[in-house]
Design a protein around this motif. Structure first.
Motif, PDB file in Angstrom:
ATOM      1  N   GLY A  20     109.013  70.088  64.902  1.00 38.50           N
ATOM      2  CA  GLY A  20     108.131  69.327  64.033  1.00 38.50           C
ATOM      3  C   GLY A  20     108.668  67.995  63.557  1.00 38.50           C
ATOM      4  N   LEU A  21     109.950  67.727  63.743  1.00 36.68           N
ATOM      5  CA  LEU A  21     110.535  66.506  63.187  1.00 36.68           C
ATOM      6  C   LEU A  21     110.042  65.252  63.899  1.00 36.68           C
ATOM      7  CD1 LEU A  21     112.402  65.195  61.156  1.00 36.68           C
ATOM      8  CD2 LEU A  21     114.312  65.596  62.729  1.00 36.68           C
ATOM      9  N   ALA A  22     110.172  65.186  65.203  1.00 38.50           N
ATOM     10  CA  ALA A  22     109.757  63.979  65.933  1.00 38.50           C
ATOM     11  C   ALA A  22     108.250  63.739  65.778  1.00 38.50           C
ATOM     12  CB  ALA A  22     110.125  64.088  67.409  1.00 38.50           C
ATOM     13  N   GLY A  23     107.459  64.784  65.841  1.00 36.55           N
ATOM     14  CA  GLY A  23     106.015  64.631  65.693  1.00 36.55           C
ATOM     15  C   GLY A  23     105.620  64.131  64.317  1.00 36.55           C
ATOM     16  N   GLY A  24     106.210  64.720  63.284  1.00 34.30           N
ATOM     17  CA  GLY A  24     105.914  64.285  61.921  1.00 34.30           C
ATOM     18  C   GLY A  24     106.343  62.858  61.667  1.00 34.30           C
ATOM     19  N   LEU A  25     107.550  62.517  62.127  1.00 35.00           N
ATOM     20  CA  LEU A  25     108.018  61.143  61.972  1.00 35.00           C
ATOM     21  C   LEU A  25     107.119  60.179  62.736  1.00 35.00           C
ATOM     22  CD1 LEU A  25     111.894  61.585  62.330  1.00 35.00           C
ATOM     23  CD2 LEU A  25     110.619  61.073  60.241  1.00 35.00           C
ATOM     24  N   GLY A  26     106.722  60.570  63.946  1.00 28.09           N
ATOM     25  CA  GLY A  26     105.876  59.706  64.777  1.00 28.09           C
ATOM     26  C   GLY A  26     104.548  59.375  64.121  1.00 28.09           C
ATOM     27  N   ILE A  27     103.932  60.358  63.493  1.00 26.18           N
ATOM     28  CA  ILE A  27     102.646  60.124  62.826  1.00 26.18           C
ATOM     29  C   ILE A  27     102.806  59.113  61.691  1.00 26.18           C
ATOM     30  CG2 ILE A  27     100.953  61.191  61.268  1.00 26.18           C
ATOM     31  CD1 ILE A  27     101.011  63.627  63.127  1.00 26.18           C
ATOM     32  N   PHE A  28     103.834  59.307  60.848  1.00 33.93           N
ATOM     33  CA  PHE A  28     103.987  58.402  59.708  1.00 33.93           C
ATOM     34  C   PHE A  28     104.550  57.044  60.108  1.00 33.93           C
ATOM     35  CE2 PHE A  28     103.544  62.431  57.452  1.00 33.93           C
ATOM     36  CZ  PHE A  28     102.534  62.053  56.573  1.00 33.93           C
ATOM     37  N   MET A  29     105.322  56.989  61.189  1.00 39.50           N
ATOM     38  CA  MET A  29     105.767  55.691  61.691  1.00 39.50           C
ATOM     39  C   MET A  29     104.573  54.896  62.210  1.00 39.50           C
ATOM     40  SD  MET A  29     109.265  56.743  63.664  1.00 39.50           S
ATOM     41  CE  MET A  29     109.578  55.093  64.279  1.00 39.50           C
ATOM     42  N   ALA A  30     103.717  55.560  62.984  1.00 45.13           N
ATOM     43  CA  ALA A  30     102.525  54.888  63.527  1.00 45.13           C
ATOM     44  C   ALA A  30     101.590  54.468  62.400  1.00 45.13           C
ATOM     45  CB  ALA A  30     101.809  55.804  64.513  1.00 45.13           C
ATOM     46  N   ALA A  31     101.384  55.349  61.435  1.00 39.85           N
ATOM     47  CA  ALA A  31     100.518  55.007  60.298  1.00 39.85           C
ATOM     48  C   ALA A  31     101.091  53.814  59.532  1.00 39.85           C
ATOM     49  CB  ALA A  31     100.361  56.214  59.369  1.00 39.85           C
ATOM     50  N   GLY A  32     102.410  53.771  59.391  1.00 40.07           N
ATOM     51  CA  GLY A  32     103.049  52.648  58.713  1.00 40.07           C
ATOM     52  C   GLY A  32     102.838  51.342  59.453  1.00 40.07           C
ATOM     53  N   LEU A  33     102.935  51.380  60.781  1.00 45.58           N
ATOM     54  CA  LEU A  33     102.702  50.156  61.561  1.00 45.58           C
ATOM     55  C   LEU A  33     101.258  49.682  61.453  1.00 45.58           C
ATOM     56  CD1 LEU A  33     104.843  50.815  64.751  1.00 45.58           C
ATOM     57  CD2 LEU A  33     105.280  49.143  62.939  1.00 45.58           C
ATOM     58  N   VAL A  34     100.323  50.621  61.465  1.00 42.62           N
ATOM     59  CA  VAL A  34      98.914  50.250  61.298  1.00 42.62           C
ATOM     60  C   VAL A  34      98.711  49.645  59.904  1.00 42.62           C
ATOM     61  CG1 VAL A  34      96.558  51.164  61.136  1.00 42.62           C
ATOM     62  CG2 VAL A  34      98.061  51.919  62.994  1.00 42.62           C
ATOM     63  N   GLY A  35      99.333  50.242  58.890  1.00 39.41           N
ATOM     64  CA  GLY A  35      99.247  49.705  57.533  1.00 39.41           C
ATOM     65  C   GLY A  35      99.879  48.332  57.410  1.00 39.41           C
ATOM     66  N   LEU A  36     101.023  48.147  58.069  1.00 38.93           N
ATOM     67  CA  LEU A  36     101.665  46.827  58.047  1.00 38.93           C
ATOM     68  C   LEU A  36     100.796  45.773  58.718  1.00 38.93           C
ATOM     69  CD1 LEU A  36     105.361  47.822  58.792  1.00 38.93           C
ATOM     70  CD2 LEU A  36     104.515  46.714  56.716  1.00 38.93           C
ATOM     71  N   ALA A  37     100.117  46.159  59.788  1.00 37.59           N
ATOM     72  CA  ALA A  37      99.213  45.224  60.457  1.00 37.59           C
ATOM     73  C   ALA A  37      98.089  44.812  59.516  1.00 37.59           C
ATOM     74  CB  ALA A  37      98.645  45.840  61.730  1.00 37.59           C
ATOM     75  N   ALA A  38      97.536  45.782  58.801  1.00 35.98           N
ATOM     76  CA  ALA A  38      96.461  45.476  57.856  1.00 35.98           C
ATOM     77  C   ALA A  38      96.972  44.617  56.703  1.00 35.98           C
ATOM     78  CB  ALA A  38      95.856  46.774  57.318  1.00 35.98           C
ATOM     79  N   ALA A  39      98.148  44.967  56.175  1.00 38.59           N
ATOM     80  CA  ALA A  39      98.695  44.216  55.048  1.00 38.59           C
ATOM     81  C   ALA A  39      99.082  42.802  55.444  1.00 38.59           C
ATOM     82  CB  ALA A  39      99.917  44.943  54.479  1.00 38.59           C
ATOM     83  N   GLY A  40      99.588  42.647  56.658  1.00 40.56           N
ATOM     84  CA  GLY A  40     100.019  41.327  57.114  1.00 40.56           C
ATOM     85  C   GLY A  40      98.925  40.509  57.747  1.00 40.56           C
ATOM     86  N   GLY A  41      97.736  41.104  57.930  1.00 43.86           N
ATOM     87  CA  GLY A  41      96.646  40.379  58.560  1.00 43.86           C
ATOM     88  C   GLY A  41      96.924  40.037  60.006  1.00 43.86           C
ATOM     89  N   TYR A  42      97.657  40.918  60.672  1.00 39.70           N
ATOM     90  CA  TYR A  42      98.058  40.649  62.044  1.00 39.70           C
ATOM     91  C   TYR A  42      97.714  41.851  62.902  1.00 39.70           C
ATOM     92  CZ  TYR A  42     101.027  39.567  66.022  1.00 39.70           C
ATOM     93  OH  TYR A  42     101.481  39.321  67.276  1.00 39.70           O
ATOM     94  N   SER A  43      97.253  41.593  64.118  1.00 43.13           N
ATOM     95  CA  SER A  43      96.889  42.687  65.018  1.00 43.13           C
ATOM     96  C   SER A  43      97.623  42.523  66.346  1.00 43.13           C
ATOM     97  CB  SER A  43      95.369  42.687  65.234  1.00 43.13           C
ATOM     98  OG  SER A  43      95.010  43.762  66.062  1.00 43.13           O
ATOM     99  N   PRO A  44      98.831  43.097  66.448  1.00 43.27           N
ATOM    100  CA  PRO A  44      99.575  42.961  67.702  1.00 43.27           C
ATOM    101  C   PRO A  44      98.906  43.736  68.829  1.00 43.27           C
ATOM    102  CG  PRO A  44     100.716  44.444  66.203  1.00 43.27           C
ATOM    103  CD  PRO A  44      99.551  43.873  65.448  1.00 43.27           C
TER     104      PRO A  44
END
Length: 180
Positions: A20-44
């Motif tokens: 469960g470690l890699a999967g759990g980390l992966g979900i929150f890492m991906a969610a964080g990147l999506v959030g950073l994109a929204a916060a930064g107004g950037y869509s890589p």
């Protein structure tokens, strides 16, 4: 770009050591990147791939929940980490130049769990080979050190996944506050 891809690829691979470690980390890492994109107004360009990785983690977690019936292994962890590294590069090196301070701070905070997983193992090996003793009084990567000190595997997984969730939330909040 190559440095970031290799860094995150290896860090995520090191984190793939408990059910469960890699999967759990992966979900929150991906969610964080999506959030950073929204916060930064950037869509890589990597954002849809990152979102797809997060969606793919959900059924994986069902089968990887202890006791695991399916394992990720190198064939999954290395490319997923590479995707995260690619996304970080795209965030930091945006069209028109290097990212601003808010996004750099956000990425740094978002990366903390991966850095804690990645940095101790090579230092431990180097220290042992040169000095003949361990640098850290625990096993590395950190999740095995926590387990070795008596923390049950489930609690280690929840602790590190919660730490990544918190890092992702803080990263987005700080980026949002600095950029707005």
């Amino acid at each position: 770009a190559l440095f970031l891809i290799l860094l995150f690829s290896n860090a995520y691979n090191f984190a793939d050591g408990m059910d469960g470690l890699a999967g759990g980390l992966g979900i929150f890492m991906a969610a964080g990147l999506v959030g950073l994109a929204a916060a930064g107004g950037y869509s890589p360009a990597s954002l849809p791939v990152v979102a797809a990785v997060a969606a793919a983690m959900i059924p994986f977690l069902v089968l990887n929940y202890p006791p695991a019936k399916v394992f990720m292994g190198d064939i999954g962890a290395l490319p997923i980490g590479a995707i995260m590294g690619w996304a970080v590069f795209e965030f930091l090196w945006q069209p028109g130049g290097f990212a601003g301070t808010g996004l750099i701070a956000g990425i740094a905070i978002w990366s903390l769990v991966m850095l804690v997983e990645l940095i101790p193992p090579p230092l431990q090996v180097l220290w042992f080979k040169t000095k003949g003793r361990r640098l850290f009084p625990f096993k590395t990567p950190i999740h095995h050190g926590m387990q070795d000190k008596g923390m049950p595997e489930g609690r280690v997984t929840v602790t590190l996944v919660a730490a990544q969730a918190l890092c992702s939330i803080l990263a987005v909040a700080i980026t949002w506050a600095v950029i707005s």
